[in-house]
Design a protein around this motif. Sequence first.
Motif, short mmCIF file in Angstrom:
data_model
loop_
_atom_site.label_atom_id
_atom_site.label_comp_id
_atom_site.label_asym_id
_atom_site.label_seq_id
_atom_site.Cartn_x
_atom_site.Cartn_y
_atom_site.Cartn_z
N LEU A 39 -86.02 29.02 -11.33
CA LEU A 39 -86.86 29.38 -12.48
C LEU A 39 -87.62 30.68 -12.23
O LEU A 39 -87.84 31.47 -13.15
N GLN A 88 -85.38 33.45 -13.01
CA GLN A 88 -85.24 33.57 -14.47
C GLN A 88 -86.53 34.05 -15.12
O GLN A 88 -86.61 34.14 -16.35
N LYS A 130 -89.30 32.45 -15.32
CA LYS A 130 -89.98 31.33 -15.98
C LYS A 130 -91.08 30.77 -15.09
O LYS A 130 -91.92 30.00 -15.54
N TYR A 146 -96.07 28.40 -14.66
CA TYR A 146 -94.94 28.74 -15.52
C TYR A 146 -95.32 29.88 -16.45
O TYR A 146 -96.48 30.02 -16.84
N CYS A 197 -94.03 30.80 -20.01
CA CYS A 197 -93.18 30.26 -21.08
C CYS A 197 -93.59 30.79 -22.44
O CYS A 197 -94.71 31.26 -22.63
N GLU A 254 -91.66 24.40 -24.27
CA GLU A 254 -90.84 24.90 -23.16
C GLU A 254 -91.50 24.57 -21.82
O GLU A 254 -90.84 24.11 -20.89
#
Length: 90
Positions: free
Chosen positions: A29, A32, A34, A51, A53, A58
């Motif tokens: 993640l 990515q 995220k 996170y 997001c 999400e």
Amino acid sequence: MKYLATLTIIDQEKHQASRPAHLKYVSELYEQRKVFAAGPFPDGKGGLVIYDCDSDDEAKRLANADPAVTSGARTVELRAWTTLDLPLHF
């Protein structure tokens, strides 16, 4: 928006078993974009994942899909977080 996920260890045996999958999940993640940052608490009772997001849904989906959570090793508490635009000028 950033979301803070506090992951509290509730089962040490399940924690040890799920840790490699948890670390892989968080790392993927991060790649990515995220996950902004992650790491354990020094007291050994859990850790924090931040996170990045587009929505509450999400963030909830990603936090609850963490192998540490799905295995029953940890609970998750998720909170939206707004960063300050530092430095502040007075």
